[in-house]
Design a protein around this motif. Structure first.
Motif, PDB file in Angstrom:
ATOM      1  N   PRO A   1      29.074  33.508  43.195  1.00  0.00           N
ATOM      2  CA  PRO A   1      30.451  33.974  43.415  1.00  0.00           C
ATOM      3  C   PRO A   1      30.512  35.357  44.070  1.00  0.00           C
ATOM      4  N   PHE A   2      29.605  36.240  43.683  1.00  0.00           N
ATOM      5  CA  PHE A   2      29.547  37.575  44.267  1.00  0.00           C
ATOM      6  C   PHE A   2      29.296  37.502  45.777  1.00  0.00           C
ATOM      7  N   ILE A   3      28.269  36.761  46.170  1.00  0.00           N
ATOM      8  CA  ILE A   3      27.913  36.653  47.585  1.00  0.00           C
ATOM      9  C   ILE A   3      29.001  35.937  48.381  1.00  0.00           C
ATOM     10  N   LEU A   4      29.498  34.818  47.862  1.00  0.00           N
ATOM     11  CA  LEU A   4      30.540  34.070  48.580  1.00  0.00           C
ATOM     12  C   LEU A   4      31.808  34.901  48.766  1.00  0.00           C
ATOM     13  N   THR A   5      32.204  35.609  47.733  1.00  0.00           N
ATOM     14  CA  THR A   5      33.420  36.419  47.818  1.00  0.00           C
ATOM     15  C   THR A   5      33.280  37.511  48.865  1.00  0.00           C
ATOM     16  N   LEU A   6      32.189  38.274  48.802  1.00  0.00           N
ATOM     17  CA  LEU A   6      31.994  39.342  49.780  1.00  0.00           C
ATOM     18  C   LEU A   6      31.871  38.784  51.193  1.00  0.00           C
ATOM     19  N   LEU A   7      31.227  37.644  51.320  1.00  0.00           N
ATOM     20  CA  LEU A   7      31.047  37.034  52.632  1.00  0.00           C
ATOM     21  C   LEU A   7      32.382  36.617  53.253  1.00  0.00           C
ATOM     22  N   VAL A   8      33.220  35.917  52.489  1.00  0.00           N
ATOM     23  CA  VAL A   8      34.500  35.472  53.059  1.00  0.00           C
ATOM     24  C   VAL A   8      35.445  36.653  53.290  1.00  0.00           C
ATOM     25  N   TRP A   9      35.393  37.672  52.435  1.00  0.00           N
ATOM     26  CA  TRP A   9      36.207  38.860  52.690  1.00  0.00           C
ATOM     27  C   TRP A   9      35.774  39.527  53.988  1.00  0.00           C
ATOM     28  N   HIS A  10      34.463  39.555  54.232  1.00  0.00           N
ATOM     29  CA  HIS A  10      33.952  40.191  55.445  1.00  0.00           C
ATOM     30  C   HIS A  10      34.309  39.373  56.698  1.00  0.00           C
ATOM     31  N   ILE A  11      34.164  38.076  56.625  1.00  0.00           N
ATOM     32  CA  ILE A  11      34.399  37.221  57.797  1.00  0.00           C
ATOM     33  C   ILE A  11      35.891  37.071  58.103  1.00  0.00           C
ATOM     34  N   TRP A  12      36.699  36.742  57.093  1.00  0.00           N
ATOM     35  CA  TRP A  12      38.103  36.409  57.324  1.00  0.00           C
ATOM     36  C   TRP A  12      39.107  37.433  56.798  1.00  0.00           C
ATOM     37  N   SER A  13      38.635  38.496  56.167  1.00  0.00           N
ATOM     38  CA  SER A  13      39.519  39.498  55.539  1.00  0.00           C
ATOM     39  C   SER A  13      40.423  38.862  54.485  1.00  0.00           C
ATOM     40  N   ALA A  14      39.974  37.790  53.904  1.00  0.00           N
ATOM     41  CA  ALA A  14      40.745  37.093  52.880  1.00  0.00           C
ATOM     42  C   ALA A  14      39.858  36.034  52.234  1.00  0.00           C
TER      43      ALA A  14
END
Length: 149
Positions: free
Chosen positions: A67-80
């Protein structure tokens, strides 16, 4: 610079996005757990236990690291997150309105822990704050806005 306060996303729409995100993450986690433990689902659902030995590294990876990696990844890619995307929301820097930086993402994610500790007061704070910021948003200097995209 952010244009007007009316574009801040409020408590209920953010709660809806969180529910969507939780459901998506649950599906991913269940798939991986089913694949790894392969079986015993009747026993697991009835008692919460399995005849197979739990593997600590896998459980920690699925429940905390993924969850940590997925959350940071999607925030970085899509800003959401996916829930925010579906509801037309976006996480931006509170000062500039630009895409958040990786350090802001990390601080925002870690800020969920103190925000949740005292009866979720830091999350509920969104309902009463002028900029609709939770404590985690204040720590990371971020806001969630209604996206025009």
């Amino acid at each position: 610079m952010l244009q007007e306060p009316s574009q801040y996303a409020g408590f209920w729409i953010r709660t809806g996005a969180c529910i969507i995100d939780s459901f998506i993450l649950l599906i991913i986690m269940l798939f991986l757990l089913f694949w790894f433990y392969q079986g015993d689902w009747d026993l697991i659902l009835d008692t919460g236990r399995s005849e197979q030995l739990s593997v600590l590294w896998f459980d920690v990876t699925i429940n905390y690291i993924l969850p940590f990696i997925l959350t940071l990844l999607v925030w970085h890619i899509w800003s959401a997150s996916p829930g925010k995307i579906l509801l037309g929301l976006k996480i931006v820097d509170a000062t500039t309105g630009d895409k958040i930086k990786p350090l802001q993402s990390l601080i925002r994610y870690l800020g969920y822990f103190p925000s949740s500790l005292v009866f979720g007061l830091g999350l509920i704070w969104v309902a009463f704050d002028q900029k609709k910021q939770g404590w985690h948003d204040k720590m990371a200097n971020t806001v969630v806005i209604k996206s025009n995209e």
